[in-house]
Design an enzyme around this catalytic site. Structure first.
Site, PDB file in Angstrom:
ATOM      1  N   LYS A   1       2.603   5.964  -2.740  1.00 10.54           N
ATOM      2  CA  LYS A   1       3.709   6.893  -2.894  1.00 10.54           C
ATOM      3  C   LYS A   1       4.077   7.102  -4.134  1.00 10.54           C
ATOM      4  O   LYS A   1       4.474   8.112  -4.698  1.00 10.54           O
ATOM      5  CB  LYS A   1       4.859   6.507  -2.084  1.00 10.54           C
TER       6      LYS A   1
ATOM      7  N   ALA B   1       0.866  -1.253  -0.093  1.00 10.06           N
ATOM      8  CA  ALA B   1      -0.125   0.129   0.028  1.00 10.06           C
ATOM      9  C   ALA B   1       0.723   1.227  -0.170  1.00 10.06           C
ATOM     10  O   ALA B   1       0.455   2.365  -0.797  1.00 10.06           O
ATOM     11  CB  ALA B   1      -0.973   0.101   1.364  1.00 10.06           C
ATOM     12  N   TYR B   2       2.020   0.970   0.684  1.00 10.61           N
ATOM     13  CA  TYR B   2       2.921   2.224   0.878  1.00 10.61           C
ATOM     14  C   TYR B   2       3.687   2.592  -0.630  1.00 10.61           C
ATOM     15  O   TYR B   2       3.299   3.819  -0.961  1.00 10.61           O
ATOM     16  CB  TYR B   2       3.938   2.063   1.845  1.00 10.61           C
ATOM     17  N   SER B   3       4.100   1.610  -1.048  1.00  9.48           N
ATOM     18  CA  SER B   3       4.953   1.692  -2.645  1.00  9.48           C
ATOM     19  C   SER B   3       3.769   2.372  -3.577  1.00  9.48           C
ATOM     20  O   SER B   3       4.255   3.126  -4.301  1.00  9.48           O
ATOM     21  CB  SER B   3       5.438   0.420  -3.007  1.00  9.48           C
TER      22      SER B   3
END
Lengths: 528, 251
Positions: free
Chosen positions: B154, B149-151
């Protein structure tokens, strides 16, 4: 100032306006301003968006998405042109938003020569002369010069005074050097007449929108001062489709606003949608009384379309000159009328010739040659363009504006199935090609001893300078409009854009559009 | 408006970590408004700043709260600087994510940037003047395990920077927009032996106060500009034209 505020739509529709102005370029903006200042209630109807005042958008001919184009104030769709019998589709350098094309222009407002308007034994006029003489236009040229805060130097070859012209700020080193070089060659250069107020921090926004009321254009010199009177209102995103008349009066203006058809009415209509669109709207205004459209009994609406031919050339002033930055503000009129021919003036390009313009130019050449059948040929134009851009960086680029003359077969066409589309048919006249040859020879000779190169090889109509499509004249059989710029026999429809020009002259059209708009607005006010 | 420091700077995620450090680095130069979800944490930042800092409790995923916070800030001065810093980095295997938990991360890391940028542009497009600095990472290039989810979010935020420039870059050259990678930091989101946030924030604040239109679209890592990757065609063209290679700028 943010978005201009206008009345609720229902009130605008219900109201009987003194004047509805269709289009907000130089012609519409200036006429609307003069009328509002004279006390009339004025409704500006603009097809494009109001935009945001701080934008500095440039005229991008490479951007193709219609939404992205209208957001930027560019004409959203490609124009269709049959040029010399060959069908083309391309994005013309046309605006569509508050201020029209003028918000992008290089703000060069040059006064025509006496022979551009007048007939004389020494310089016979191809149409017998404009129905309004140069002398009659002169006070309006002066008024427009003042309204647009024109800075520049009088042409040393002219003996006609230019009282409203303001002395320009000292020239850039590049301009001073190029003027000296031109003078060495026996030419008579002067600082071009530029519609910039040179406010503190002026960035000389030539070729892109000016974020302040510093560059004077249809918006800053027209619509905004008109709105400031409190008597004018602005309706944007509203595309006029056609007009309807009742006898000698145009009584209704039909338009599309947000997907809805609306009807507006006024005592007077000023048509200033530009020389490609004003005739299109009249051709679309068909009825039993006007089977060919309003003002078209003689079949002349849209005909006599003219452009200038742009003769662009580079001048390398030499290494020692050490020029910094492009030359923006120098021109000369030594070749304006030469060898008994109507040619035109030569100007330093107000706009940098960058990589993009060169790509477009080369692509145009490829598209028009056998190379178009070679896959990848279009992309291959990028490499010479990049090389060209490198060279151009060191060269001064000039343009000679070659006057075009009216021919009935050159015209704006109207397709009832695509009424909003700009379409035209244009053939470069053999007579124009002959004058072009002379013009190029004289330019080459004028720069003898200097390194020069023509960047235009095929004749290049300047699609940003259309005119003549609703020409004014004395004879109803040979013209669409009378000398007051109303269609013969119509009392309350006035045209104030470059459509009215009987001939294209050897200068940029803007000053004459503005001056004529002031003249027409004064006539309308007198008749009120 | 002639200087960024005449207006108000907004820093999101100002209640701790890099966001607090950025707010503290900017406060000596100009009025700063810090957005965060916890008032107590924002008040700590305010106490550390010793003035010029306005705490504004707002969740960047909540459009109404963001709009209210921006209204409060622009009552002090027009918003000239926005640092989109707020982000979360939940270490979670994708099989432990629900669609909802995944999209909640996207809502902060991408949605927060979109919401705050849109709000700031109301001021900046009126004047044609402003500065938007997006705190970014390389997480999208080679996504690590337990970081989906972060990758994704961002990475999408980096695309948003470019898409925003496609829409406003030509029209508003005076609104300067770019991405900045602060490096590996010793924060809750970072690593224990990382860089002190205050050290990175010095660069970030300097970059945020640098108003040069040529910065738009550039990517910076810590104190240095990362030159854009050049295609083979571009490298050949540059060689043919003997174009000198641009030297990456340093803060």
């Amino acid at each position: 100032m943010g978005r201009p505020i206008s009345e609720p739509l229902a009130d605008i529709i219900a109201r009987q306006w003194d004047v509805i102005v269709i289009g907000t370029g130089i012609g519409g903006g200036v006429a609307g301003r003069a009328l509002a200042e004279a006390g009339h209630s004025v409704l500006f109807v603009e097809m494009g968006r109001a935009g945001l005042r701080a934008e500095q958008t440039g005229l991008d001919i490479g951007m193709a998405d219609p939404v992205a184009r209208s957001v930027r104030g560019l004409w959203p769709d490609p124009v269709r042109a049959e040029v010399n019998g060959m069908a083309q589709e391309f994005f013309a350098p046309l605006g569509s938003g508050l201020g029209g094309s003028s918000v992008f222009y290089a703000a060069t407002l040059e006064r025509p020569e006496r022979h551009d308007l007048d007939d004389s034994p020494a310089r016979p006029h191809p149409t017998g002369g404009w129905p309004v003489s140069f002398t009659a236009m002169q006070p309006w040229f002066d008024a427009a010069t003042a309204m647009f805060a024109l800075h520049g130097e009088p042409d040393p070859l002219s003996d006609i005074p230019h009282p409203a012209l303001i002395a320009p700020p000292p020239p850039q080193p590049g301009d001073a050097m190029i003027m000296a070089r031109l003078a060495q060659n026996g030419l008579n250069p002067y600082r071009l007449h530029t519609a910039l107020r040179y406010l503190e921090g002026c960035a000389e926004c030539l070729g892109h929108k000016c974020p302040r009321a510093c560059k004077m254009d249809g918006r800053s010199a027209g619509v905004e001062p008109a709105l400031a009177t409190g008597r004018a209102h602005l309706l944007t995103d509203c595309a006029v489709t056609h007009l309807a008349r009742d006898g000698a009066r145009v009584t209704r203006v039909f338009a599309q606003k947000g997907g809805e058809a609306i009807t507006l009415s006024a005592r007077h209509i000023v048509l200033a949608a530009g020389a490609l669109s004003s005739p299109r709207l009249l051709l679309a205004s068909r009825s039993e009384a006007d089977p060919g459209g309003i003002g078209n009994a003689g079949g002349l609406v849209g005909r006599n379309l003219m452009f200038h031919l742009n003769e662009i050339f580079a001048l390398w002033p030499g290494r020692a000159a050490g020029f910094a930055g492009p030359s923006k503000s120098v021109g000369f009129r030594d070749l304006y009328f030469a060898e008994n021919q109507r040619l035109g003036m030569v100007q330093a390009m107000g706009v940098d010739v960058g990589y993009g313009e060169i790509v477009h130019h080369l692509r145009g050449r490829v598209a028009g040659s056998w190379l178009r059948h070679i896959p990848g040929a279009m992309d291959a134009t990028r490499i010479p363009a990049a090389v060209g851009a490198k060279l151009m960086g060191q060269a001064k680029v000039f343009v000679g504006l070659l006057e075009d003359l009216p021919y009935a077969e050159n015209r704006v066409t109207h397709d009832p199935d695509h009424p909003a589309r700009i379409a035209m048919s244009y053939r470069i006249a053999p007579e124009l090609l002959a004058r072009r040859k002379i013009f190029r020879r004289l330019i080459r000779r004028a720069f003898r001893g200097q390194r020069t190169a023509f960047l235009t090889h095929r004749p290049e109509p300047n699609f940003g300078h259309p005119c003549g499509t609703l020409a004014m004249g004395r004879d109803p059989a040979k013209s669409v409009l009378d000398a007051s710029c109303r269609p013969h026999g119509i009392d309350n429809l006035w045209v104030t854009d470059a459509s009215v020009f009987p001939t294209s002259m050897g200068v940029n059209p803007s000053l004459t559009i503005a001056a004529n708009a002031l003249r027409v607005a004064a006539t309308l006010t007198e008749e009120k | 408006m002639n200087a960024l420091t005449d207006g108000c700077a907004i820093v999101t995620g100002a209640g701790g970590g890099l966001g607090r450090a950025l707010a503290l680095a900017l406060a000596p130069h100009m009025q700063v408004a810090g957005l965060g979800r916890r008032m107590a944490a924002l008040e700590e930042t305010e106490a550390l700043a010793g003035g010029n800092f306005l705490p504004l409790m707002a969740d960047v995923t909540d459009v109404v709260e963001v709009v209210q916070a921006f209204d409060t800030a622009r009552n002090i001065a027009p918003i000239t600087v926005l640092i989109n810093n707020a982000a979360i980095y939940p270490r979670r295997d994708f099989l432990d994510e629900s669609a909802a938990s995944f999209m909640a991360t996207v809502g902060i890391n991408l949605g927060g940037v979109v919401t705050c940028t849109r709000a700031a542009l109301s001021d900046m497009t009126a004047t044609g003047f402003g500065r938007i600095l997006n705190v970014a990472t390389f997480a999208d290039l080679h996504p690590l395990p337990a970081s989906s989810a972060y990758s994704v979010s961002k990475g999408a935020a980096r695309i948003f920077t470019r898409a925003l420039i496609a829409d406003i870059g030509d029209r508003f050259p005076g609104i300067v927009v770019n991405d900045w990678m602060p490096g590996m930091l010793a924060t809750d989101m970072g690593i224990a032996d990382g860089l002190e946030p205050a050290a990175a924030a010095k660069w970030g604040a300097k970059l945020a106060l640098w108003h040069d239109p040529s910065l738009t679209g550039t990517t910076w890592e810590m104190a240095a500009e990362i030159p854009p990757a050049r295609s083979l065609k571009r490298r050949i063209a540059d060689r043919v034209l003997m174009r000198p290679r641009a030297k990456p700028r340093q803060l």
